[in-house]
Design an enzyme around this catalytic site. Structure first.
Site, mmCIF file in Angstrom:
data_model
loop_
_atom_site.group_PDB
_atom_site.id
_atom_site.type_symbol
_atom_site.label_atom_id
_atom_site.label_comp_id
_atom_site.label_asym_id
_atom_site.label_seq_id
_atom_site.Cartn_x
_atom_site.Cartn_y
_atom_site.Cartn_z
ATOM 1 N N GLY A 47 0.781 -1.227 0.127
ATOM 2 C CA GLY A 47 -0.019 -0.031 -0.073
ATOM 3 C C GLY A 47 1.008 1.357 0.007
ATOM 4 O O GLY A 47 0.487 1.927 -0.807
ATOM 5 N N CYS A 48 1.865 1.243 0.594
ATOM 6 C CA CYS A 48 2.840 2.429 0.755
ATOM 7 C C CYS A 48 3.508 2.579 -0.547
ATOM 8 O O CYS A 48 3.683 3.753 -1.027
ATOM 9 C CB CYS A 48 3.848 2.410 1.816
ATOM 10 S SG CYS A 48 3.316 1.919 3.304
ATOM 11 N N SER A 49 3.747 1.615 -1.026
ATOM 12 C CA SER A 49 4.580 1.831 -2.527
ATOM 13 C C SER A 49 3.306 2.124 -3.546
ATOM 14 O O SER A 49 3.454 3.000 -4.482
ATOM 15 C CB SER A 49 5.091 0.171 -3.098
ATOM 16 O OG SER A 49 6.186 0.023 -2.145
ATOM 17 N N LEU A 53 3.581 6.711 -1.557
ATOM 18 C CA LEU A 53 4.788 7.223 -1.888
ATOM 19 C C LEU A 53 4.469 7.676 -3.345
ATOM 20 O O LEU A 53 4.840 8.904 -3.825
ATOM 21 C CB LEU A 53 5.804 6.342 -1.820
ATOM 22 C CG LEU A 53 7.082 6.777 -2.455
ATOM 23 C CD1 LEU A 53 7.630 7.980 -1.849
ATOM 24 C CD2 LEU A 53 8.386 5.690 -2.481
#
Length: 157
Positions: A47-49, A53
């Site tokens: 999810g962060c990728s 971000l």
């Protein structure tokens, strides 16, 4: 530590950029600037990728036109992992990736959380904040039990 809130000053703590020898005091970095600081649980987390971000990378030019001088991602990783993640996502010259390997900054602003599924390590909650001259002016945090909440750059635009 209690959670940072609007009106609070960013604490003076050392984070690392690219290598352990490249120390950055985050409060000095944002002291005389309009900046965005956002935190993610970890580099390469799907999810962060995919969302967090990437959203800041894609909107970085627009955010700079709006006067944001720094766009900073903080993660509880070592600087080598964070640098590799940034390279793999095209973050160079768009988003600064600062490593908080011992979660000192993350804990100081009250964004740390234990993750028993990962062996009780401390990771960061997802958050985004706008700072002006080192003072928090806007703050968005995910709920404690959220699996993924996008706190991307749309709040700044």
């Amino acid at each position: 530590m209690s959670e940072i809130k609007i009106g609070d000053k960013i604490p003076s703590l050392i984070l690392y950029e690219e290598i352990p020898e490249k120390e950055t005091d985050i409060s000095e970095l944002v002291a005389d600037k309009k900046a965005i600081i956002f935190g993610v649980p970890g580099a390469f987390v799907p999810g962060c990728s995919r969302v967090h971000l990437r959203g800041f990378i894609e909107k970085s030019d627009e955010l700079r036109r709006k006067g944001y001088e720094e766009i900073i991602c903080v993660s509880v990783n070592d600087p080598f992992v964070l640098t590799a993640w940034g390279w793999s996502k095209g973050a160079e010259d768009r988003v600064r990736l600062l490593a908080d390997p011992m979660a000192k900054f993350t804990s100081a602003i009250g964004m740390g959380r234990k993750m028993p599924e990962l062996g009780e390590v401390c990771r960061s909650r997802r958050y985004s904040m706008v700072t002006i001259n080192g003072i928090v002016r806007e703050l968005f945090t995910e709920e404690d039990n959220a699996r993924l909440m996008c706190l991307g750059p749309k709040f700044c635009i």
